[in-house]
Design an enzyme around this catalytic site. Structure first.
Site, PDB file in Angstrom:
ATOM      1  N   ASN A 187       0.875  -1.179   0.000  1.00  0.00           N
ATOM      2  CA  ASN A 187       0.000   0.000   0.000  1.00  0.00           C
ATOM      3  C   ASN A 187       0.911   1.227   0.000  1.00  0.00           C
ATOM      4  OD1 ASN A 187      -1.801   2.042   0.499  1.00  0.00           O
ATOM      5  ND2 ASN A 187      -2.368   1.341   2.559  1.00  0.00           N
ATOM      6  N   TRP A 188       1.032   1.848  -1.158  1.00  0.00           N
ATOM      7  CA  TRP A 188       1.960   2.986  -1.275  1.00  0.00           C
ATOM      8  C   TRP A 188       1.390   4.252  -0.637  1.00  0.00           C
ATOM      9  CZ3 TRP A 188       4.153   2.790  -7.025  1.00  0.00           C
ATOM     10  CH2 TRP A 188       4.807   1.559  -7.209  1.00  0.00           C
ATOM     11  N   LYS A 189       0.107   4.233  -0.322  1.00  0.00           N
ATOM     12  CA  LYS A 189      -0.565   5.400   0.270  1.00  0.00           C
ATOM     13  C   LYS A 189      -0.332   6.655  -0.599  1.00  0.00           C
ATOM     14  CE  LYS A 189      -0.075   3.243   4.756  1.00  0.00           C
ATOM     15  NZ  LYS A 189      -0.134   3.390   6.201  1.00  0.00           N
TER      16      LYS A 189
ATOM     17  N   HIS B 249      -9.597   1.003   4.882  1.00  0.00           N
ATOM     18  CA  HIS B 249      -8.324   1.177   5.605  1.00  0.00           C
ATOM     19  C   HIS B 249      -8.570   2.112   6.799  1.00  0.00           C
ATOM     20  CE1 HIS B 249      -4.235   2.378   6.530  1.00  0.00           C
ATOM     21  NE2 HIS B 249      -3.839   1.299   5.882  1.00  0.00           N
TER      22      HIS B 249
ATOM     23  N   GLU C  46      -6.931   4.467   7.920  1.00  0.00           N
ATOM     24  CA  GLU C  46      -6.684   5.890   7.648  1.00  0.00           C
ATOM     25  C   GLU C  46      -7.898   6.529   6.970  1.00  0.00           C
ATOM     26  OE1 GLU C  46      -2.909   5.358   5.694  1.00  0.00           O
ATOM     27  OE2 GLU C  46      -2.001   4.866   7.632  1.00  0.00           O
TER      28      GLU C  46
ATOM     29  N   GLU D 269      -5.481  -5.272  10.427  1.00  0.00           N
ATOM     30  CA  GLU D 269      -4.474  -4.246  10.674  1.00  0.00           C
ATOM     31  C   GLU D 269      -4.791  -3.539  11.997  1.00  0.00           C
ATOM     32  OE1 GLU D 269      -2.468  -3.015   6.753  1.00  0.00           O
ATOM     33  OE2 GLU D 269      -4.153  -1.685   7.091  1.00  0.00           O
TER      34      GLU D 269
ATOM     35  N   GLY E 269       2.431   1.850  10.965  1.00  0.00           N
ATOM     36  CA  GLY E 269       3.436   2.907  10.891  1.00  0.00           C
ATOM     37  C   GLY E 269       4.141   3.207  12.199  1.00  0.00           C
TER      38      GLY E 269
ATOM     39  N   SER F 260       3.296  -2.525  10.391  1.00  0.00           N
ATOM     40  CA  SER F 260       4.736  -2.573  10.685  1.00  0.00           C
ATOM     41  C   SER F 260       5.392  -3.900  10.302  1.00  0.00           C
ATOM     42  CB  SER F 260       4.990  -2.236  12.157  1.00  0.00           C
ATOM     43  OG  SER F 260       4.627  -0.891  12.412  1.00  0.00           O
TER      44      SER F 260
ATOM     45  N   GLY G 284       2.722  -1.173   4.334  1.00  0.00           N
ATOM     46  CA  GLY G 284       2.762   0.246   4.014  1.00  0.00           C
ATOM     47  C   GLY G 284       4.191   0.697   3.770  1.00  0.00           C
ATOM     48  N   GLY G 285       4.816   1.247   4.804  1.00  0.00           N
ATOM     49  CA  GLY G 285       6.142   1.861   4.666  1.00  0.00           C
ATOM     50  C   GLY G 285       7.166   0.998   3.944  1.00  0.00           C
TER      51      GLY G 285
HETATM   52  C1  PEP Z   1      -0.887   0.016   6.253  1.00  0.00           C
HETATM   53  O1  PEP Z   1      -1.163   1.171   6.498  1.00  0.00           O
HETATM   54  O2  PEP Z   1      -1.641  -0.682   5.537  1.00  0.00           O
HETATM   55  C2  PEP Z   1       0.329  -0.514   6.833  1.00  0.00           C
HETATM   56  C3  PEP Z   1       0.361  -1.788   7.087  1.00  0.00           C
HETATM   57  O3  PEP Z   1       1.345   0.373   7.109  1.00  0.00           O
HETATM   58  P1  PEP Z   1       2.796   0.049   7.747  1.00  0.00           P
HETATM   59  O4  PEP Z   1       3.287  -1.226   7.091  1.00  0.00           O
HETATM   60  O5  PEP Z   1       3.624   1.229   7.387  1.00  0.00           O
HETATM   61  O6  PEP Z   1       2.589  -0.140   9.192  1.00  0.00           O
END
Ligand code: PEP
Length: 249
Positions: free
Chosen positions: A10-12, A97, A99, A167, A173, A211, A232-233
């Site tokens: 997920n590049w957001k 999601h 967010e 999640e 994050g 994470s 994500g990250g």
């Molecule tokens: C996400 O937001 O879907 C996610 C898993 O982010 P991160 O891996 O950065 O925690």
């Protein structure tokens, strides 16, 4: 029987054409050199979906959107219909999601309507659920996840149309992750809940997200009922995303 794992990035709201396309090309090169025994998916920002889909064409790496509208078309400035994502090269879309649930006040009912729109457009819906830190501390994690599943999933979904991503909001994050035992408990609970809602519930892939990094991927990806990861990250760096995928394969 173990399901084939899905590793989804997920590049957001990250990526201009230069870096997004370089990342896609890097992943395409890696998969060509060394095909992995898992499915790969990247979800770029909407501005890059078509270009990334073109860059990944023939690589086997799928492309997804990060959200869609409930409607097919119309006066919805700034929104994107599921059919538009499909038309631009997507096979999947992330919905609900945390967010979006927070930033855009998305309710379970809205997520459910978006899942219906995705299904109508032929997209696989990746439906995100997960508890906040306060809810976990209050011992409500399973109850919260049950409520989100009940509210966000339309009737009659099948495993071919649906992926669930667990999640925990407090893990996204933050560098913090639940223990393997906690992940196993929630994923086992989700599988049980799905049996009441989806005919082929045992075939629905359940992703863990929050994470996930190269150094914890192997442990998290081999927990019972974890059929992949939503990242994500770490999905913004090809070597990290690739290392996580290798841990799954
Ligand atoms: C996400 O937001 O879907 C996610 C898993 O982010 P991160 O891996 O950065 O925690």
């Amino acid at each position: 029987m173990a399901l084939r794992k899905l590793i989804a990035g997920n590049w957001k709201m990250n990526g201009l054409a230069s870096d997004g396309l370089a990342l896609a090309a890097d992943l395409a090169r890696r998969v060509k050199r060394h095909p992995l025994d898992c499915d790969l998916l990247v979800c770029p920002p909407a501005t890059l979906v078509r270009a990334v889909a073109d860059a990944l064409s023939g690589s086997g790496i799928a492309v997804g959107g990060q959200d869609c509208h409930t409607g097919r078309s119309g006066a919805h400035t700034g929104d994107i219909a599921a059919s538009m994502l499909k038309d631009a090269g997507c096979s999947h879309v992330i919905l609900g999601h945390s967010e979006r649930r927070t930033d855009h006040h998305e309710s379970d009912a809205l997520v459910r309507a978006k899942v219906e729109a995705a299904r109508a457009a032929g997209l696989v819906a990746i439906v995100c659920v997960g508890e906040t830190a306060q809810q976990r501390d209050a011992g409500q994690a399973l109850k919260v996840v049950s409520g989100q599943l009940a509210g966000s999933l339309p009737d009659g979904m099948s495993a071919a149309q649906l992926v669930i991503a667990y999640e925990p909001v407090w893990a996204i994050g933050t560098g913090r992750t639940p223990t393997a035992a906690d992940v196993a408990a929630v994923h086992g609970h989700i599988r049980t809940e799905l049996r009441q809602r989806v005919a082929d519930a045992t075939s629905v892939r359940l992703l863990y997200g929050g994470s996930v990094k190269p150094d914890n991927a192997r442990e998290l990806l081999h927990v019972a009922n974890v059929d992949g990861a939503l990242i994500g990250g770490a999905s913004l760096k090809a070597p990290d995303f690739w290392a996580i995928a290798e841990a799954a394969a």
